[in-house]
Scaffold this motif. Structure first.
Motif, PDB file in Angstrom:
ATOM      1  N   TRP A  93      36.948 -99.882  64.988  1.00 39.95           N
ATOM      2  CA  TRP A  93      36.781-101.214  65.389  1.00 39.95           C
ATOM      3  C   TRP A  93      35.901-102.126  65.074  1.00 39.95           C
ATOM      4  CZ3 TRP A  93      38.311-103.925  70.832  1.00 39.95           C
ATOM      5  CH2 TRP A  93      38.300-105.212  71.364  1.00 39.95           C
ATOM      6  N   PRO A  94      35.186-101.470  65.047  1.00 37.53           N
ATOM      7  CA  PRO A  94      32.994-102.453  65.255  1.00 37.53           C
ATOM      8  C   PRO A  94      33.154-102.900  63.476  1.00 37.53           C
ATOM      9  CG  PRO A  94      32.447-101.135  66.827  1.00 37.53           C
ATOM     10  CD  PRO A  94      34.515-100.463  65.859  1.00 37.53           C
ATOM     11  N   ARG A  95      33.855-102.008  62.611  1.00 35.61           N
ATOM     12  CA  ARG A  95      33.924-101.732  61.863  1.00 35.61           C
ATOM     13  C   ARG A  95      34.561-102.450  60.582  1.00 35.61           C
ATOM     14  NH1 ARG A  95      32.382 -96.663  63.118  1.00 35.61           N
ATOM     15  NH2 ARG A  95      30.000 -96.402  62.434  1.00 35.61           N
ATOM     16  N   LEU A  96      35.768-102.919  61.846  1.00 36.88           N
ATOM     17  CA  LEU A  96      36.652-104.122  60.915  1.00 36.88           C
ATOM     18  C   LEU A  96      36.455-105.324  60.507  1.00 36.88           C
ATOM     19  CD1 LEU A  96      39.974-102.348  62.889  1.00 36.88           C
ATOM     20  CD2 LEU A  96      38.752-101.814  60.500  1.00 36.88           C
ATOM     21  N   PHE A  97      35.641-105.668  59.479  1.00 35.80           N
ATOM     22  CA  PHE A  97      35.019-106.579  58.641  1.00 35.80           C
ATOM     23  C   PHE A  97      34.916-106.803  57.753  1.00 35.80           C
ATOM     24  CE2 PHE A  97      31.132-104.527  60.374  1.00 35.80           C
ATOM     25  CZ  PHE A  97      30.386-105.541  59.503  1.00 35.80           C
ATOM     26  N   GLY A  98      34.664-107.786  57.304  1.00 39.28           N
ATOM     27  CA  GLY A  98      34.535-108.107  55.525  1.00 39.28           C
ATOM     28  C   GLY A  98      35.888-108.212  54.621  1.00 39.28           C
TER      29      GLY A  98
ATOM     30  N   VAL B 227      40.806-105.021  55.224  1.00 41.33           N
ATOM     31  CA  VAL B 227      40.528-105.007  56.799  1.00 41.33           C
ATOM     32  C   VAL B 227      42.035-105.067  57.251  1.00 41.33           C
ATOM     33  CG1 VAL B 227      40.050-106.363  58.696  1.00 41.33           C
ATOM     34  CG2 VAL B 227      38.218-106.523  57.290  1.00 41.33           C
ATOM     35  N   LEU B 228      42.914-105.866  56.320  1.00 44.30           N
ATOM     36  CA  LEU B 228      44.052-105.883  56.541  1.00 44.30           C
ATOM     37  C   LEU B 228      45.088-104.777  56.693  1.00 44.30           C
ATOM     38  CD1 LEU B 228      45.300-109.319  55.751  1.00 44.30           C
ATOM     39  CD2 LEU B 228      45.247-108.630  58.481  1.00 44.30           C
TER      40      LEU B 228
ATOM     41  N   VAL C 258      37.992-115.760  51.763  1.00 48.39           N
ATOM     42  CA  VAL C 258      38.216-115.583  52.878  1.00 48.39           C
ATOM     43  C   VAL C 258      37.750-114.145  53.662  1.00 48.39           C
ATOM     44  CG1 VAL C 258      39.893-115.308  55.084  1.00 48.39           C
ATOM     45  CG2 VAL C 258      40.172-117.322  52.866  1.00 48.39           C
ATOM     46  N   LEU C 259      36.982-114.009  54.720  1.00 48.70           N
ATOM     47  CA  LEU C 259      36.909-112.872  55.708  1.00 48.70           C
ATOM     48  C   LEU C 259      37.689-112.596  56.703  1.00 48.70           C
ATOM     49  CD1 LEU C 259      32.781-113.384  54.379  1.00 48.70           C
ATOM     50  CD2 LEU C 259      35.048-111.752  53.474  1.00 48.70           C
ATOM     51  N   LEU C 260      37.292-111.651  57.210  1.00 51.19           N
ATOM     52  CA  LEU C 260      38.125-111.029  59.446  1.00 51.19           C
ATOM     53  C   LEU C 260      37.025-110.388  59.216  1.00 51.19           C
ATOM     54  CD1 LEU C 260      39.911-111.632  60.654  1.00 51.19           C
ATOM     55  CD2 LEU C 260      41.215-109.623  59.128  1.00 51.19           C
ATOM     56  N   ASP C 261      37.100-110.508  60.787  1.00 54.60           N
ATOM     57  CA  ASP C 261      35.937-110.432  61.293  1.00 54.60           C
ATOM     58  C   ASP C 261      37.239-110.088  63.182  1.00 54.60           C
ATOM     59  OD1 ASP C 261      34.371-108.644  62.800  1.00 54.60           O
ATOM     60  OD2 ASP C 261      32.159-109.586  62.736  1.00 54.60           O
ATOM     61  N   LEU C 262      36.928-108.600  62.961  1.00 54.18           N
ATOM     62  CA  LEU C 262      38.347-108.609  64.529  1.00 54.18           C
ATOM     63  C   LEU C 262      37.010-107.618  65.923  1.00 54.18           C
ATOM     64  CD1 LEU C 262      41.042-107.046  62.455  1.00 54.18           C
ATOM     65  CD2 LEU C 262      41.379-109.498  63.264  1.00 54.18           C
ATOM     66  N   SER C 263      35.621-107.532  65.062  1.00 59.08           N
ATOM     67  CA  SER C 263      35.137-108.155  66.209  1.00 59.08           C
ATOM     68  C   SER C 263      33.386-108.998  66.340  1.00 59.08           C
ATOM     69  CB  SER C 263      34.620-106.271  66.151  1.00 59.08           C
ATOM     70  OG  SER C 263      33.566-106.276  64.760  1.00 59.08           O
ATOM     71  N   VAL C 264      34.345-109.900  66.285  1.00 58.53           N
ATOM     72  CA  VAL C 264      33.620-111.452  66.317  1.00 58.53           C
ATOM     73  C   VAL C 264      33.338-112.045  67.286  1.00 58.53           C
ATOM     74  CG1 VAL C 264      34.184-113.268  64.773  1.00 58.53           C
ATOM     75  CG2 VAL C 264      32.299-113.045  65.599  1.00 58.53           C
ATOM     76  N   ALA C 265      32.576-112.430  67.613  1.00 60.42           N
ATOM     77  CA  ALA C 265      31.939-113.347  69.566  1.00 60.42           C
ATOM     78  C   ALA C 265      32.540-114.048  68.731  1.00 60.42           C
ATOM     79  CB  ALA C 265      30.893-112.774  70.395  1.00 60.42           C
ATOM     80  N   PRO C 266      33.841-114.695  70.106  1.00 61.52           N
ATOM     81  CA  PRO C 266      34.371-116.493  69.820  1.00 61.52           C
ATOM     82  C   PRO C 266      33.007-117.564  69.938  1.00 61.52           C
ATOM     83  CG  PRO C 266      34.655-116.047  72.028  1.00 61.52           C
ATOM     84  CD  PRO C 266      34.312-114.541  71.321  1.00 61.52           C
ATOM     85  N   PRO C 267      32.527-118.869  68.879  1.00 59.02           N
ATOM     86  CA  PRO C 267      31.670-119.733  69.612  1.00 59.02           C
ATOM     87  C   PRO C 267      31.064-119.770  70.412  1.00 59.02           C
ATOM     88  CG  PRO C 267      32.808-120.203  67.522  1.00 59.02           C
ATOM     89  CD  PRO C 267      33.518-118.800  68.338  1.00 59.02           C
TER      90      PRO C 267
ATOM     91  N   LEU D  40      37.849-115.544  59.672  1.00 60.02           N
ATOM     92  CA  LEU D  40      38.571-115.763  60.280  1.00 60.02           C
ATOM     93  C   LEU D  40      37.936-114.485  61.883  1.00 60.02           C
ATOM     94  CD1 LEU D  40      41.707-116.246  58.415  1.00 60.02           C
ATOM     95  CD2 LEU D  40      40.296-117.904  59.635  1.00 60.02           C
ATOM     96  N   GLY D  41      38.476-115.214  63.148  1.00 63.15           N
ATOM     97  CA  GLY D  41      38.753-114.053  63.552  1.00 63.15           C
ATOM     98  C   GLY D  41      39.449-115.146  65.029  1.00 63.15           C
ATOM     99  N   HIS D  42      39.502-114.562  66.341  1.00 64.55           N
ATOM    100  CA  HIS D  42      40.526-114.708  67.316  1.00 64.55           C
ATOM    101  C   HIS D  42      39.293-114.638  68.895  1.00 64.55           C
ATOM    102  CE1 HIS D  42      43.884-115.873  69.569  1.00 64.55           C
ATOM    103  NE2 HIS D  42      44.793-116.109  68.614  1.00 64.55           N
ATOM    104  N   ALA D  43      39.796-115.692  69.558  1.00 64.09           N
ATOM    105  CA  ALA D  43      39.678-115.460  70.494  1.00 64.09           C
ATOM    106  C   ALA D  43      39.859-114.436  71.635  1.00 64.09           C
ATOM    107  CB  ALA D  43      38.685-117.170  70.679  1.00 64.09           C
ATOM    108  N   GLN D  44      41.020-114.321  71.172  1.00 61.64           N
ATOM    109  CA  GLN D  44      41.425-113.515  72.105  1.00 61.64           C
ATOM    110  C   GLN D  44      42.239-111.696  71.487  1.00 61.64           C
ATOM    111  OE1 GLN D  44      41.801-114.029  75.099  1.00 61.64           O
ATOM    112  NE2 GLN D  44      41.325-116.174  74.921  1.00 61.64           N
ATOM    113  N   PHE D  45      41.791-111.822  70.557  1.00 63.83           N
ATOM    114  CA  PHE D  45      41.841-110.438  70.059  1.00 63.83           C
ATOM    115  C   PHE D  45      41.576-109.092  70.861  1.00 63.83           C
ATOM    116  CE2 PHE D  45      41.822-106.431  66.952  1.00 63.83           C
ATOM    117  CZ  PHE D  45      42.640-106.867  66.868  1.00 63.83           C
TER     118      PHE D  45
END
Length: 389
Positions: free
Chosen positions: A210-215, A220-221, A255-264, A156-161
């Motif tokens: 921030w760049p390491r906040l994924f997995g 992450v939470l 379920v994984l979370l990536d807060l530093s991922v680019a939107p598709p 999961l990610g979010h385009a506006q985060f």
């Protein structure tokens, strides 16, 4: 002699792999039709303007000129053609659509990727509810269970985060663009250099991590709670937390979370999600919410969620085995074609291609099946070894 080698990045489809791909495509289409999705087929060629949201040069699109010197594109994506379809056809909304088709992107040399891929997908248009995202992710779980032994993980990610974080720090749009570019690439040296201007701010500790906040999503939470986030960023975290609790109710769903991922794609506006299996680098599923996309084609925007499904990866990595149905063979004379047609309406045969009854019998033995022929009275007769004594 004519040139017989294929263009770079293309391949012929045949044999067991093509059978698996067809089987998977058929099963997915059947499921979507039974759930009242409307099928949409758009042309391979679209006007260049349809893909104005893309950096066409970077994407490596095939560009052509028609007889009027208008620029055309072999579609590299099937969501934008669907948006164009909705703007040019009087289709009542809200509505759920699906598609299956070919897309074309010129891959980098020696990357091992193909330029032509078969993609299925769904587009749920006119529904602002989170149920649209959940229907996509439920479908991911179902396809994963049926074809990939439940191995697909949802990221999961979010385009506006990223915007929610950076908009509170600076109004410098160029700087924000640079930070996001290196953040999404996980290019730490350049990223750290760009955020150094905020070294005296309380937010710097978060920016540094921030760049390491994924997995793993619980990890992450747990880490994100250590920081005080802007109100909009915290709202997004709360939304992602809620969605995660729902997804974890699904069987075998990691379920994984990536807060530093680019939107598709750059037209995404909300929750994004990708589905992958650990053994490969490419995503099997990719999608998210894009509520403003239709504004590029018409005056009124519509809420929308879409998801692409890579049928090539499913065909390559699925564990299904397509069993060839064994049929009895029917040997006939060409002048008996009318009788053959009547027989086939009542019984399922594979027609023998041999010109000689003995050869047809040998072929049936090799296939471990029975051979029948039509006698002079128009009746079926089982051919056995006794027929050749």
């Amino acid at each position: 002699m004519h040139k017989v080698n294929l263009p770079l990045g293309t391949r012929d489809g045949f044999g067991k792999r093509e059978a698996r791909k067809y089987y998977i495509k058929t099963k997915i289409e059947k499921t979507l039709l039974e759930n009242n999705f409307m099928k949409v087929s758009t042309p391979l060629l679209e006007h260049k303007e349809v893909f104005a949201e893309f950096d066409l040069k970077q994407l490596g699109t095939y560009q052509l000129l028609d007889s009027n010197d208008d620029s055309l594109i072999l579609r590299p994506d099937l969501t934008l053609p669907l948006a164009r379809f909705l703007a040019t056809n009087n289709v009542k909304l809200p509505q759920r659509f699906y598609y299956v088709g070919e897309r074309f992107k010129i891959s980098k040399a020696l990357s091992g990727k193909y330029n032509q891929m078969t993609q299925a997908g769904i587009e749920i248009v006119g529904y602002p509810s989170i149920r649209a995202e959940l229907e996509c992710m439920l479908l991911i779980n179902q396809i994963s269970a049926e074809f990939l032994q439940g191995k697909v993980q949802i990221e999961l990610g979010h385009a506006q985060f990223a915007n929610a974080i950076l908009d509170e720090l600076t109004q410098d749009e160029i700087l924000k663009k640079k930070i996001k570019a290196e953040l999404f690439r996980k290019n730490m040296p350049k990223y750290l250099a760009y955020i150094s201007v905020f070294k005296d701010r309380k937010e710097y500790e978060f920016l540094e991590k921030w760049p390491r906040l994924f997995g793993n999503i619980s990890w992450v939470l747990r880490k994100i709670k250590e920081y005080e986030l802007p109100e909009e960023a915290q709202r997004i975290i709360n939304e992602l937390t809620q969605i995660t609790s729902w997804l974890e109710q699904l069987p075998k769903q990691k379920v994984l979370l990536d807060l530093s991922v680019a939107p598709p794609q750059n037209y995404y506006t909300g929750i994004t999600f990708k589905g992958f299996i650990e053994s490969i680098s490419e995503y099997v599923f990719s999608g998210g919410r894009y509520d403003q996309l239709l504004e590029n084609f018409q005056e009124q925007a519509e809420p929308a969620v879409g998801m692409g499904i890579d049928l090539e990866i499913l065909a390559d990595f699925s564990d299904i085995s397509i069993r060839k149905e064994k049929k009895d063979l029917l040997y006939y004379q060409p002048e008996q074609l009318g009788l053959v047609n009547k027989i086939l309406t009542k019984r399922d045969f594979e027609l023998s291609m041999e010109d000689d009854l003995k050869k047809a019998f040998i072929a049936a033995q090799k296939q471990n099946t029975k051979l029948y022929r039509i006698d002079t009275g128009g009746n079926l007769q089982n051919v056995t070894e006794d027929c050749f004594d």
